[in-house]
Design a protein around this motif. Structure first.
Motif, PDB file in Angstrom:
ATOM      1  N   CYS A  81      -9.744   3.135   7.350  1.00 26.10           N
ATOM      2  CA  CYS A  81      -8.350   2.482   7.083  1.00 26.10           C
ATOM      3  C   CYS A  81      -7.974   3.318   5.758  1.00 26.10           C
ATOM      4  O   CYS A  81      -8.908   3.605   4.806  1.00 26.10           O
ATOM      5  CB  CYS A  81      -8.843   1.188   6.396  1.00 26.10           C
ATOM      6  SG  CYS A  81      -7.302   0.194   5.840  1.00 26.10           S
ATOM      7  N   THR A  82      -6.895   4.090   5.983  1.00 25.33           N
ATOM      8  CA  THR A  82      -6.374   4.987   4.865  1.00 25.33           C
ATOM      9  C   THR A  82      -5.261   4.473   4.174  1.00 25.33           C
ATOM     10  O   THR A  82      -4.164   4.299   4.923  1.00 25.33           O
ATOM     11  CB  THR A  82      -6.278   6.300   5.251  1.00 25.33           C
ATOM     12  OG1 THR A  82      -7.541   6.991   5.953  1.00 25.33           O
ATOM     13  CG2 THR A  82      -5.904   7.508   4.098  1.00 25.33           C
ATOM     14  N   LEU A  83      -5.044   4.335   2.901  1.00 25.54           N
ATOM     15  CA  LEU A  83      -3.944   3.863   2.177  1.00 25.54           C
ATOM     16  C   LEU A  83      -2.764   4.846   2.060  1.00 25.54           C
ATOM     17  O   LEU A  83      -3.090   6.056   1.874  1.00 25.54           O
ATOM     18  CB  LEU A  83      -4.113   3.629   0.538  1.00 25.54           C
ATOM     19  CG  LEU A  83      -3.078   3.167  -0.081  1.00 25.54           C
ATOM     20  CD1 LEU A  83      -2.984   1.698   0.404  1.00 25.54           C
ATOM     21  CD2 LEU A  83      -3.478   3.024  -1.827  1.00 25.54           C
ATOM     22  N   THR A  84      -1.781   4.787   2.817  1.00 24.65           N
ATOM     23  CA  THR A  84      -0.523   5.702   2.948  1.00 24.65           C
ATOM     24  C   THR A  84       0.544   5.492   2.092  1.00 24.65           C
ATOM     25  O   THR A  84       1.345   6.144   1.860  1.00 24.65           O
ATOM     26  CB  THR A  84       0.141   5.803   4.516  1.00 24.65           C
ATOM     27  OG1 THR A  84       0.297   4.368   4.899  1.00 24.65           O
ATOM     28  CG2 THR A  84      -1.103   6.187   5.330  1.00 24.65           C
ATOM     29  N   ALA A  85       0.708   4.091   1.538  1.00 24.18           N
ATOM     30  CA  ALA A  85       1.936   3.755   0.570  1.00 24.18           C
ATOM     31  C   ALA A  85       1.293   2.681  -0.110  1.00 24.18           C
ATOM     32  O   ALA A  85       0.684   1.607   0.449  1.00 24.18           O
ATOM     33  CB  ALA A  85       3.240   3.660   1.428  1.00 24.18           C
TER      34      ALA A  85
END
Length: 126
Positions: A81-85
């Motif tokens: 899970c990667t934070l994009t905004a």
């Protein structure tokens, strides 16, 4: 504050309880999409946890997941899970799920930061 690109991973070894058959979301003994969605949300929550203060939590507001391949009982899936905004109260993530052989799912997820007491007061008034 979290940094864009920061990520968390979480793995699950599929058991009978995690299957579509057990969750009544299908008739096969393979990883259920609802269980996969829950694992994705758990991974996002873990990532956000360090940015919350006492009395705050997050709630999921959107998830778009393409479950692309089955995983049998005993198989291990790993969510990244990667934070994009992010803004003051809003978080967006990219999701990638893989097992030992292939990509199992991809998607996006959104969560909103809330005050726990204020949120639950809304529930009590419904």
């Amino acid at each position: 504050m979290l940094a864009i690109g920061q990520h968390s991973t979480r793995s699950l070894t599929v058991t009978m309880a995690d299957t579509a058959l057990a969750m009544h979301s299908g008739s096969l003994a393979v990883l259920a999409t609802p269980r996969l969605i829950a694992l994705c949300e758990e991974t996002a929550c873990e990532l956000i946890a360090t940015s919350l203060v006492a009395g705050q939590t997050t709630v999921g507001t959107h998830i778009d997941l393409q479950h692309q391949a089955p995983t049998p009982i005993g198989g291990i899936v790993t969510v990244t899970c990667t934070l994009t905004a992010q803004s003051v109260h809003h978080f967006s993530f990219d999701l990638v799920v893989k097992d030992a052989k292939r990509q199992v799912a991809i998607g996006q997820h959104e969560r909103v930061k809330v005050d726990t007491k204020a949120f639950m007061a809304k529930v009590d008034n419904v």
